[in-house]
Design a protein around this motif. Structure first.
Motif: not given
Length: 223
Positions: A33-45, A61-69, A85-92
């Motif tokens: 499912n690498d295509a979906w993994i790539d899409e998730v990573m793209h949306h979470l920068d 960045m670690k919190r972004r990975v938790l969301v991706a998981q 919590a603890g993430v920047d405005v752009e990621l939010r």
């Protein structure tokens, strides 16, 4: 199946971001499912960090990975525990855009947050807790209409209000009064009382109800 984003940063320090997401997929019997993994990573920068070791990532960045998981196996129900919590405005902003898309595609999102403005903006139905118990459970609109009211900031050409006055004064700074009204229906009575007393309005601002006021009323912390 559930996808859960925990509040605490929990990660395996021996793998890269991509490896972490592949392993998470494997827990659910998903491969290739690498295509979906790539899409998730793209949306979470996370694309630029795909091959970075988890230990080398910042807290945000670690919190972004938790969301991706939580999203990597496309669960029908996604539980987000303080995801911003603890993430920047752009990621939010990017995260909420992605979450709204998932919701439109049929995923149920369960959010726990202390950011009431996020709950008000993104949630259709809200439960409020007091001392570990549900104090209110309803649609966002009904909560705002039932438990909240209006705040009216009005600057007058006098430093007094007529007596009696059909609104509660919650703050005053000279001729600037902050008033609380149970609903918009009382606004006309306030304006009429000022006209009757020949008190002019220099400036007026109506502040709509929000979840913060609802929460304060339900928890008894309202001033």
């Amino acid at each position: 199946m559930l996808g859960v984003v925990p509040q605490e940063l929990v990660f395996d320090p021996f793998f890269t971001v991509r490896e972490t997401l592949r392993i998470q997929s494997g827990y659910f019997g998903i491969r290739g499912n690498d295509a979906w993994i790539d899409e998730v990573m793209h949306h979470l920068d996370l694309t630029a960090k795909a091959n970075a070791n988890m230990r080398a990532l910042s807290g945000g960045m670690k919190r972004r990975v938790l969301v991706a998981q939580a999203l990597v196996h496309k669960p029908p129900v996604i539980v987000l525990d303080e995801p911003t919590a603890g993430v920047d405005v752009e990621l939010r902003q990017g995260l909420w855009q992605f979450v709204r898309r998932l919701n439109r595609e049929g995923h149920t999102i369960v959010l726990t947050t202390h950011y009431l403005e996020e709950a008000e903006l993104h949630c259709n139905r809200i439960a409020m807790l007091k001392a570990g118990r549900v104090a209110a459970l309803d649609s966002t609109r009904n909560l705002l209409e039932t438990f909240s009211g209006l705040q009216l900031r009005v600057r007058l050409d006098a430093e007094r209000l007529p007596e009696p006055f059909p609104a509660q004064v919650i703050a005053r700074d000279g001729p600037l009064f902050t008033l609380r009204l149970p609903s918009a229906r009382e606004l006309e009575a306030v304006l009429a009382r000022l006209r009757e007393s020949a008190i002019g309005i220099v400036e007026l601002e109506v502040q709509p109800p929000d979840l913060e006021e609802v929460f304060l009323r339900l928890t008894g912390r309202q001033s």
